[in-house]
Design a protein around this motif. Sequence first.
Motif, PDB file in Angstrom:
ATOM      1  N   GLY A 263     150.408   9.700 -67.929  1.00  0.00           N
ATOM      2  CA  GLY A 263     150.630   9.546 -66.496  1.00  0.00           C
ATOM      3  C   GLY A 263     149.491   8.896 -65.744  1.00  0.00           C
ATOM      4  N   PHE A 264     148.549   8.290 -66.472  1.00  0.00           N
ATOM      5  CA  PHE A 264     147.375   7.695 -65.824  1.00  0.00           C
ATOM      6  C   PHE A 264     147.777   6.526 -64.928  1.00  0.00           C
ATOM      7  CE2 PHE A 264     143.905   4.629 -65.646  1.00  0.00           C
ATOM      8  CZ  PHE A 264     142.819   5.416 -65.309  1.00  0.00           C
ATOM      9  N   PHE A 265     148.541   5.587 -65.463  1.00  0.00           N
ATOM     10  CA  PHE A 265     148.903   4.393 -64.696  1.00  0.00           C
ATOM     11  C   PHE A 265     149.936   4.673 -63.616  1.00  0.00           C
ATOM     12  CE2 PHE A 265     147.599   1.984 -68.665  1.00  0.00           C
ATOM     13  CZ  PHE A 265     146.414   1.528 -68.116  1.00  0.00           C
ATOM     14  N   SER A 266     150.720   5.722 -63.795  1.00  0.00           N
ATOM     15  CA  SER A 266     151.763   6.038 -62.815  1.00  0.00           C
ATOM     16  C   SER A 266     151.263   6.955 -61.705  1.00  0.00           C
ATOM     17  CB  SER A 266     152.979   6.650 -63.516  1.00  0.00           C
ATOM     18  OG  SER A 266     152.598   7.718 -64.355  1.00  0.00           O
ATOM     19  N   ASN A 267     149.940   7.166 -61.632  1.00  0.00           N
ATOM     20  CA  ASN A 267     149.333   7.889 -60.512  1.00  0.00           C
ATOM     21  C   ASN A 267     149.738   9.363 -60.484  1.00  0.00           C
ATOM     22  OD1 ASN A 267     147.636   7.940 -58.243  1.00  0.00           O
ATOM     23  ND2 ASN A 267     149.336   7.574 -56.829  1.00  0.00           N
ATOM     24  N   LYS A 268     149.946   9.958 -61.668  1.00  0.00           N
ATOM     25  CA  LYS A 268     150.413  11.341 -61.741  1.00  0.00           C
ATOM     26  C   LYS A 268     149.295  12.350 -61.963  1.00  0.00           C
ATOM     27  CE  LYS A 268     155.022  10.143 -63.514  1.00  0.00           C
ATOM     28  NZ  LYS A 268     155.968  10.263 -64.662  1.00  0.00           N
ATOM     29  N   LEU A 269     148.071  11.890 -62.235  1.00  0.00           N
ATOM     30  CA  LEU A 269     146.985  12.808 -62.542  1.00  0.00           C
ATOM     31  C   LEU A 269     146.279  13.259 -61.273  1.00  0.00           C
ATOM     32  CD1 LEU A 269     145.502  10.963 -65.671  1.00  0.00           C
ATOM     33  CD2 LEU A 269     147.252  12.749 -65.586  1.00  0.00           C
ATOM     34  N   PRO A 270     145.564  14.378 -61.332  1.00  0.00           N
ATOM     35  CA  PRO A 270     144.832  14.863 -60.145  1.00  0.00           C
ATOM     36  C   PRO A 270     143.763  13.865 -59.709  1.00  0.00           C
ATOM     37  CG  PRO A 270     144.988  16.576 -61.840  1.00  0.00           C
ATOM     38  CD  PRO A 270     145.455  15.308 -62.476  1.00  0.00           C
ATOM     39  N   THR A 271     143.454  13.888 -58.430  1.00  0.00           N
ATOM     40  CA  THR A 271     142.412  13.021 -57.899  1.00  0.00           C
ATOM     41  C   THR A 271     141.082  13.241 -58.620  1.00  0.00           C
ATOM     42  OG1 THR A 271     143.459  12.935 -55.716  1.00  0.00           O
ATOM     43  CG2 THR A 271     141.103  12.425 -55.821  1.00  0.00           C
ATOM     44  N   SER A 272     140.800  14.503 -58.959  1.00  0.00           N
ATOM     45  CA  SER A 272     139.546  14.808 -59.666  1.00  0.00           C
ATOM     46  C   SER A 272     139.467  14.099 -61.013  1.00  0.00           C
ATOM     47  CB  SER A 272     139.416  16.324 -59.865  1.00  0.00           C
ATOM     48  OG  SER A 272     140.516  16.823 -60.606  1.00  0.00           O
ATOM     49  N   THR A 273     140.612  13.940 -61.688  1.00  0.00           N
ATOM     50  CA  THR A 273     140.627  13.263 -62.988  1.00  0.00           C
ATOM     51  C   THR A 273     140.242  11.794 -62.829  1.00  0.00           C
ATOM     52  OG1 THR A 273     142.335  14.744 -63.828  1.00  0.00           O
ATOM     53  CG2 THR A 273     142.038  12.659 -64.985  1.00  0.00           C
ATOM     54  N   TYR A 274     140.810  11.151 -61.815  1.00  0.00           N
ATOM     55  CA  TYR A 274     140.463   9.744 -61.580  1.00  0.00           C
ATOM     56  C   TYR A 274     139.009   9.613 -61.144  1.00  0.00           C
ATOM     57  CZ  TYR A 274     145.453   8.739 -61.912  1.00  0.00           C
ATOM     58  OH  TYR A 274     146.745   8.611 -62.363  1.00  0.00           O
ATOM     59  N   ALA A 275     138.506  10.575 -60.373  1.00  0.00           N
ATOM     60  CA  ALA A 275     137.113  10.523 -59.933  1.00  0.00           C
ATOM     61  C   ALA A 275     136.157  10.672 -61.114  1.00  0.00           C
ATOM     62  CB  ALA A 275     136.852  11.615 -58.896  1.00  0.00           C
ATOM     63  N   VAL A 276     136.468  11.605 -62.005  1.00  0.00           N
ATOM     64  CA  VAL A 276     135.615  11.800 -63.194  1.00  0.00           C
ATOM     65  C   VAL A 276     135.681  10.571 -64.099  1.00  0.00           C
ATOM     66  CG1 VAL A 276     135.350  13.140 -65.318  1.00  0.00           C
ATOM     67  CG2 VAL A 276     135.739  14.316 -63.146  1.00  0.00           C
ATOM     68  N   THR A 277     136.881  10.023 -64.271  1.00  0.00           N
ATOM     69  CA  THR A 277     137.029   8.822 -65.094  1.00  0.00           C
ATOM     70  C   THR A 277     136.239   7.661 -64.508  1.00  0.00           C
ATOM     71  OG1 THR A 277     139.263   9.534 -65.711  1.00  0.00           O
ATOM     72  CG2 THR A 277     138.687   7.239 -66.154  1.00  0.00           C
ATOM     73  N   LEU A 278     136.255   7.547 -63.184  1.00  0.00           N
ATOM     74  CA  LEU A 278     135.479   6.513 -62.504  1.00  0.00           C
ATOM     75  C   LEU A 278     133.988   6.694 -62.778  1.00  0.00           C
ATOM     76  CD1 LEU A 278     135.003   4.272 -60.351  1.00  0.00           C
ATOM     77  CD2 LEU A 278     135.102   6.074 -58.629  1.00  0.00           C
TER      78      LEU A 278
END
Length: 437
Positions: A263-278
């Motif tokens: 669900g990474f590309f479909s924007n389904k993960l928590p905001t914190s997950t994208y922040a940590v990945t960034l």
Amino acid sequence: MAPQPVAKADRIQTIDLIRGMALLGILMMNIPGFGFLGSGFNAILRNPTGPDFYTFAIVGTAFEGTMRGLFSMLFGAGMVLFTQNKRELENGPTVAEYYYRRLLWLVLFGVINAYVLLWRGDILFFYGLCGMLLYPFRQTKAVWLIGLAVVCMGINSIRPELWYSNLRGNRAGYLEAVNLEKAHKKPTEKQKEAKAAWEKFEKNFAPNPKKDAKERKEMRSDYGTVFAHLLPENSNSETFYTYYGSWDMLLMMFIGMALLQWGFFSNKLPTSTYAVTLLVGYGLGLPISWFYAVVSQIDWVQHTGQMVDNYRTLPFQLYDIRRVLLALGHASLLLLVYRSQVVPWLMRALTAVGQMAFTNYLMQSIICTLFFHGYGLGYYGKLAHYELYYVVVGVWIFQLIVSPIWLQYFLFGPFEWLWRSLTYWKMQPMRRTLATV
């Protein structure tokens, strides 16, 4: 009901959004191939100062390889979505037939891009071939897809490592031969061969004004001359990368397929997950990339012998690791901006560019070859490296403006429409007023 293209309402907008960013970013990497002498990079690295070098350093550190890597991830995800959105018909073509027909047409478009539009850096040909290998893995679990990506990364590192090992052997033989000659002793035949091989390798770094002048003259000439000049380069690259260069595309495609499941590309993960990945992607990726794209390349050009003496393995093996990290960082940043709704107009424009990625990719070839080649404006080799990016910004603005306007009146970009019509072997509706979306 026969299989048909995905309706706009069923598209995953964030995939188009990220694809749009990647498509525009690819032009940053491609623009030197359109209009800059390859030898110019060695000149920049020999004197690492001024706007040319700073442009090279910024683009190389933050973007080189990462945009194509991200585009490859989305290609893998897109191939899975294509198979998921099709239903088998009892007496009609299977999903597999549509899938492979689609990719065979993509290979043909790649041939046209290389040999008709005369773009020396086409990727459609290779994407079509690599995509044919993905179908059996369309339902594979994400963890196994990551495992396959790691295998591809390992295979991709073997050939450069063997080449570098041979180069180190030639370097050692060269040093032995030179020392013997200084001592007025005769080197062995093996040492002589190694010395000749190393000297031939070093010669490639030396400026060659005659070769550069020939390149400029032919690339600024008529269509037939440019075609003849690029023919051996394009044919050799298609052969070489088919056998040796496809692994880096496959590893990114497998990662993209796994990220789609999560669900990474479909924007389904928590905001914190994208922040940590960034943070992880940029925190690790940027320092590695600076070493790979700037420090190592300066050493490679200025102190080749010392670098071969000091490094037991090729520093450029970091390429795949840093591009995965940075690609995930770029995608995470874009998704966080998308969620914040800070620049919705830009998000909509990027989404439109991504929805028309095939048209926009070929449009970049058409615009840039006409701008740089002799049968167009003939600017090949006339612009400084940093000035190439004025052209990039101009093309970006054009595509960001035109893409959303086009999609207000039409369902697809013109080349998407052609590709879909050929895939389904049926004329697809084009104007919005003629179809229900």
